[in-house]
Design a protein around this motif. Sequence first.
Motif, mmCIF file in Angstrom:
data_model
loop_
_atom_site.group_PDB
_atom_site.id
_atom_site.type_symbol
_atom_site.label_atom_id
_atom_site.label_comp_id
_atom_site.label_asym_id
_atom_site.label_seq_id
_atom_site.Cartn_x
_atom_site.Cartn_y
_atom_site.Cartn_z
ATOM 1 N N SER A 144 11.418 20.957 62.076
ATOM 2 C CA SER A 144 10.785 21.638 60.945
ATOM 3 C C SER A 144 11.748 21.749 59.775
ATOM 4 C CB SER A 144 10.333 23.032 61.370
ATOM 5 O OG SER A 144 11.456 23.857 61.554
ATOM 6 N N ASP A 145 11.272 22.407 58.722
ATOM 7 C CA ASP A 145 12.128 22.660 57.567
ATOM 8 C C ASP A 145 12.629 24.106 57.613
ATOM 9 O OD1 ASP A 145 9.940 24.168 56.823
ATOM 10 O OD2 ASP A 145 9.395 22.911 55.133
ATOM 11 N N LYS A 146 13.320 24.520 56.575
ATOM 12 C CA LYS A 146 13.945 25.840 56.534
ATOM 13 C C LYS A 146 12.935 27.000 56.580
ATOM 14 C CE LYS A 146 17.831 24.166 53.871
ATOM 15 N NZ LYS A 146 18.606 24.272 52.641
ATOM 16 N N SER A 202 14.852 22.330 69.532
ATOM 17 C CA SER A 202 14.439 22.497 68.139
ATOM 18 C C SER A 202 15.506 22.019 67.177
ATOM 19 C CB SER A 202 14.123 23.966 67.858
ATOM 20 O OG SER A 202 15.264 24.752 68.021
ATOM 21 N N ILE A 203 15.030 21.505 66.065
ATOM 22 C CA ILE A 203 15.889 21.160 64.936
ATOM 23 C C ILE A 203 15.296 21.878 63.730
ATOM 24 C CG2 ILE A 203 16.762 19.337 63.444
ATOM 25 C CD1 ILE A 203 16.494 17.444 65.824
ATOM 26 N N ILE A 204 15.944 22.989 63.382
ATOM 27 C CA ILE A 204 15.503 23.802 62.261
ATOM 28 C C ILE A 204 16.731 24.085 61.405
ATOM 29 C CG2 ILE A 204 14.413 25.951 61.529
ATOM 30 C CD1 ILE A 204 13.235 26.166 64.375
ATOM 31 N N PRO A 205 16.820 23.504 60.218
ATOM 32 C CA PRO A 205 17.991 23.781 59.381
ATOM 33 C C PRO A 205 18.013 25.253 58.964
ATOM 34 C CG PRO A 205 16.389 22.460 58.186
ATOM 35 C CD PRO A 205 15.871 22.624 59.580
ATOM 36 N N PRO A 206 19.184 25.870 58.971
ATOM 37 C CA PRO A 206 19.256 27.286 58.599
ATOM 38 C C PRO A 206 19.054 27.484 57.098
ATOM 39 C CG PRO A 206 21.437 26.434 59.078
ATOM 40 C CD PRO A 206 20.470 25.346 59.402
ATOM 41 N N ASN A 247 30.618 22.388 61.044
ATOM 42 C CA ASN A 247 30.516 20.967 60.740
ATOM 43 C C ASN A 247 30.504 20.690 59.240
ATOM 44 O OD1 ASN A 247 30.413 20.362 63.454
ATOM 45 N ND2 ASN A 247 28.198 20.415 63.521
ATOM 46 N N GLY A 248 30.428 21.742 58.434
ATOM 47 C CA GLY A 248 30.437 21.572 56.996
ATOM 48 C C GLY A 248 29.179 20.925 56.453
ATOM 49 N N GLU A 249 28.080 21.059 57.193
ATOM 50 C CA GLU A 249 26.825 20.454 56.768
ATOM 51 C C GLU A 249 26.204 21.271 55.640
ATOM 52 O OE1 GLU A 249 24.347 20.054 60.202
ATOM 53 O OE2 GLU A 249 25.966 19.194 61.368
ATOM 54 N N ASP A 250 25.481 20.599 54.789
ATOM 55 C CA ASP A 250 24.759 21.301 53.719
ATOM 56 C C ASP A 250 23.652 22.117 54.320
ATOM 57 O OD1 ASP A 250 25.008 18.478 51.521
ATOM 58 O OD2 ASP A 250 26.333 20.203 51.728
ATOM 59 N N ARG A 251 23.373 23.239 53.684
ATOM 60 C CA ARG A 251 22.310 24.097 54.191
ATOM 61 C C ARG A 251 21.057 23.879 53.433
ATOM 62 N NH1 ARG A 251 26.153 29.143 54.587
ATOM 63 N NH2 ARG A 251 26.819 28.244 52.679
#
Length: 65
Positions: free
Chosen positions: A13-15, A33-37, A61-65
């Motif tokens: 899903s999305d944020k 689940s894959i749900i970006p914070p 991991n320094g990923e963009d939110r």
Amino acid sequence: MKRVVKKLRSFLSDKAYDSRDIHNLLHENDVKSIIPPRENVSALSRGSPSRAKTARQTRENGEDR
């Protein structure tokens, strides 16, 4: 949503779906689940250890939110 979750094996899903209740519901039903914070997510475990874990991993991991 509870009826649908029992049939799921994974959830992407999305944020907009980043909430404690949704993370807990998916975790209780063993749904991957894959749900970006969201941008304002806390890495503390306030009611959802799985959501907090995702937030910590994203920050480490320094990923963009």
